[in-house]
Design a protein around this motif. Structure first.
Motif, PDB file in Angstrom:
ATOM      1  N   HIS A   1      52.910  55.937  21.158  1.00 24.83           N
ATOM      2  CA  HIS A   1      52.035  56.013  22.315  1.00 24.83           C
ATOM      3  C   HIS A   1      52.293  57.350  22.982  1.00 24.83           C
ATOM      4  CE1 HIS A   1      50.135  54.779  26.096  1.00 24.83           C
ATOM      5  NE2 HIS A   1      49.734  53.666  25.516  1.00 24.83           N
TER       6      HIS A   1
ATOM      7  N   THR B   1      45.907  49.900  27.360  1.00 26.42           N
ATOM      8  CA  THR B   1      47.016  48.977  27.107  1.00 26.42           C
ATOM      9  C   THR B   1      46.845  47.596  27.747  1.00 26.42           C
ATOM     10  OG1 THR B   1      48.471  50.882  26.953  1.00 26.42           O
ATOM     11  CG2 THR B   1      49.524  48.755  27.266  1.00 26.42           C
TER      12      THR B   1
ATOM     13  N   ASP C   1      47.695  47.762  19.999  1.00 29.42           N
ATOM     14  CA  ASP C   1      46.788  47.497  21.128  1.00 29.42           C
ATOM     15  C   ASP C   1      45.684  48.541  21.216  1.00 29.42           C
ATOM     16  OD1 ASP C   1      48.667  49.383  22.034  1.00 29.42           O
ATOM     17  OD2 ASP C   1      48.398  48.796  24.123  1.00 29.42           O
ATOM     18  N   HIS C   2      45.926  49.728  20.668  1.00 30.81           N
ATOM     19  CA  HIS C   2      44.889  50.770  20.576  1.00 30.81           C
ATOM     20  C   HIS C   2      45.475  51.948  19.833  1.00 30.81           C
ATOM     21  CE1 HIS C   2      47.051  53.141  23.525  1.00 30.81           C
ATOM     22  NE2 HIS C   2      47.160  52.057  24.259  1.00 30.81           N
TER      23      HIS C   2
ATOM     24  N   TYR D   1      56.416  50.246  22.444  1.00 28.49           N
ATOM     25  CA  TYR D   1      55.528  51.217  23.086  1.00 28.49           C
ATOM     26  C   TYR D   1      55.666  52.609  22.478  1.00 28.49           C
ATOM     27  CZ  TYR D   1      53.168  53.358  27.194  1.00 28.49           C
ATOM     28  OH  TYR D   1      52.302  54.010  28.036  1.00 28.49           O
TER      29      TYR D   1
HETATM   30 ZN   LIG Z   1      48.871  51.133  25.048  1.00 31.08          ZN
END
Ligand SMILES: [Zn+2]
Length: 617
Positions: free
Chosen positions: A156, A39, A208-209, A153
């Motif tokens: 995740h 992150t 972000d991933h 978020y």
């Molecule tokens: Zn992340």
């Protein structure tokens, strides 16, 4: 967010109407890659246009140094009002992401102290909460132009979508979280439309991933550099919906975002970047794919080799103790490692990778960011390991000599399971997972420490002993291992044993206030007051404001009937504004011994009201 779990990326089993709408009104990049599966590093790359080895945020807690200019800094100079709304404490600029707030007029950090035990509000915010906070700020700052970063978020690990998504995606909670985040995005888009801002806005949606979801043996993310965690969605809605519906097939990188925004806002003086504006690719002006680099130092936290990768012309090469080469056209799932050292593709990619590494600062070899013990528990609650077991720059050998993460991923999954279970109070499950990890490798320090700490937290001090002893034997020079072991010995009644371990550790490293404190407490238990006095005094020499040491010293003085000394010490500590009731108990004792009943009664009253205050809270 994995790109292949989004509707507009061809995933049929999910409803993501808002993301699909942005794709329809804008440009969709089919092949976008993050340089980092972690992150903090990934967001720092988005905001600076630099690879992690260039901006230096290769792990949690590492500061983004002022030398690296951020997108909000550049836009603020042009008159933009800038604000950031984060969904997890992992990006809090006061603790785990220092420097990431640079350039933002407002950065919506988490409250410093909260008695809330729930994860919501304490370490995570639901997407709708984040969006509403952003809308509230925009309401209060109506004048154009704005740059706002909204960080959702939810998609995740850990996967816990709220209703009704928890039911609708019962067997696929990760998808449920994506669908929920999409509904939060719907709220934001509707807000922009209501304000009449949507058409004029540049909207960038990026992950972000991704998440491993078990592929390559990886449950979550951070260890590997496969597409499962590095291939992210990237959508770009241009003002007035220009180029609406365009799909760009060329390979691009999230470090291209900053140069793109600067290109669109006509920022003349752009900083040095590892990316290039994406505008050249839109409308087939340029077709060539860009080279995507990947980096992760997270394995170092477990004592394993860091990884580097390069993705170019349909091939991916991963530099690891056992290197990997994948032909992505024939094998998009990266399941057949075709690496042979003499292969020409390998040679070409390896050379490009090492040239890139020469250009940037070396990421490997630097020690992970030091975070306070408070943030360590936050990190664990989010499922990440803190730096306590990480190799530092001084003890990391040539990275290729460390174990290959491919051989260790099963253990990593177990550690992760244990951390999440412990956070949720499922102690038995955590214990099972850690014991299983030790069955793979009985001398694995990370698991020994975790299991020892778990038994200590469950007040099973005798049970903690074998793990902490083994850790101490494995790491004879580590002060913290000695301290943990001696604490377990002391709490399980073996004061002599605890004393011997601490004495040995102090011979290696003399400046250990915590060890001195523990030795003082052991001496107090044995009514050896003079020794206790010396140990607490040594602790205070190292940490003058340590209240536990002050209290211990007062007890040692009272034990020796040095009432005046004790009174003076306690009065000074009390004047510093302590909230510790025990200190006033001791003060009462000193006053009584000195024949001052009025002062003694006042001290007793202070102690009582402090205790009442504490129970009220
Ligand atoms: Zn992340």
């Amino acid at each position: 967010m994995r790109s292949d779990h989004v509707g507009c990326y061809g995933y049929q089993r999910i409803q993501t109407p808002s993301l699909d709408q942005v794709a329809k009104d804008g440009v969709r990049f089919a092949e976008a890659f993050t340089p980092s599966p972690i992150t903090n590093s990934s967001h720092a790359s988005i905001l600076t246009g630099l690879l992690p080895s260039s901006h230096g945020v290769s792990d949690f807690g590492m500061p983004l140094e002022a030398a690296h200019v951020t997108l909000p800094e550049l836009l603020r100079k042009q008159g933009y009002r800038t604000a950031a709304f984060i969904g997890a404490v992992i990006l809090d600029s006061k603790s785990l992401a220092p420097g990431l707030d640079r350039g933002f007029d407002f950065y919506d950090n988490f409250p410093e102290k909260t008695d809330d035990k729930s994860r919501w509000g304490r370490i995570e915010r639901r997407g709708m909460d984040v969006v509403r906070r952003a809308e509230g700020w925009l309401d209060a700052h109506k004048a154009d132009p704005h740059f706002v970063w909204v960080h959702l978020y939810d998609p995740h690990d850990p996967y816990e979508p709220p209703p009704p998504y928890d039911q609708k995606y019962k067997d696929r909670p990760y998808d449920g979280e994506i669908a929920y985040a999409d509904s939060a995005l719907a709220d934001l888009l509707a807000y922009l439309k209501k304000q009449d801002w949507y058409d004029g806005a540049l909207i960038i949606v990026v992950g972000d991933h991704g998440e491993g979801l078990g592929e390559h043996g990886e449950d979550t993310h951070g260890i590997f550099l496969y597409d499962s965690t590095t291939h992210v969605p990237l959508l770009l809605k241009l003002p007035q919906e220009k180029e609406a519906g365009t799909v760009v097939a060329a390979q691009v990188r999230t470090v291209d975002i900053l140069p793109t925004v600067l290109d669109l806002t006509r920022t003349a003086k752009a900083p040095k970047s590892d990316g290039t504006s994406l505008l050249a690719l839109i409308g087939d002006k340029e077709e060539s794919s860009r080279t995507a680099f990947g980096e992760t130092d997270y394995p170092l936290r477990f004592g394993w080799a860091p990884l580097r990768s390069i993705r170019q012309d349909g091939f991916k090469f991963i530099e690891a103790p056992r290197p990997e080469l994948y032909d992505l056209r024939a094998d998009p799932g990266e399941t057949q490692n075709r690496y042979v050292p003499w292969d020409s593709t390998t040679g070409r990619l390896r050379k490009a990778l090492s040239e890139q590494r020469g250009k940037t600062r070396s990421g490997a070899g630097r020690s992970p960011g030091a975070v306070s013990s408070g943030t360590v528990s936050e990190l664990r609650a989010l499922g990440y390991l803190d730096a306590s077991d990480a190799r530092s720059s001084t003890d990391v050998p040539e990275p290729s000599l460390l174990p290959d993460p491919k051989d260790k991923i099963g253990v990593q999954n177990l550690l992760h399971t244990a951390m999440m279970a412990q956070e949720d109070g499922r102690t038995e499950e955590a214990r099972r997972a850690l014991t299983k990890a030790l069955a793979f490798d009985g001398d694995y320090a990370v698991a020994l420490r975790q299991l020892g700490q778990l038994e200590m937290a469950s007040a099973n001090y005798k049970g903690a002993l074998p793990y902490l002893k083994r850790l101490c034997d494995l790491r004879p020079n580590e002060a913290r291992a000695a301290l943990d072991y001696s604490r377990a010995l002391s709490l399980s009644g073996d004061l002599e044993g605890a004393r011997a371990v601490l004495a040995r550790s102090l011979r290696l490293e003399a400046n250990q206030p915590e060890a001195r404190l523990l030795l003082g407490q052991i001496a107090l238990k044995g009514a050896r007051y003079k020794t206790a006095e010396d140990e607490f005094a040594s602790a205070l020499l190292l940490e003058p404001a340590n209240e536990q040491a002050q209290i211990g010293l007062a007890k040692a003085l009272l034990g020796q009937k040095k009432f005046t000394d004790a009174r003076e010490l306690l009065e000074t500590t009390a004047a510093a504004g302590t909230q510790n009731a025990e200190l006033f108990d001791l003060l009462e004792e000193a006053y009584r011994a000195l024949g001052r009943p009025v002062d003694a009664n006042r001290a007793r009253e202070r102690a009582r009201s402090m205790r009442q205050e504490k129970t009220r809270n």
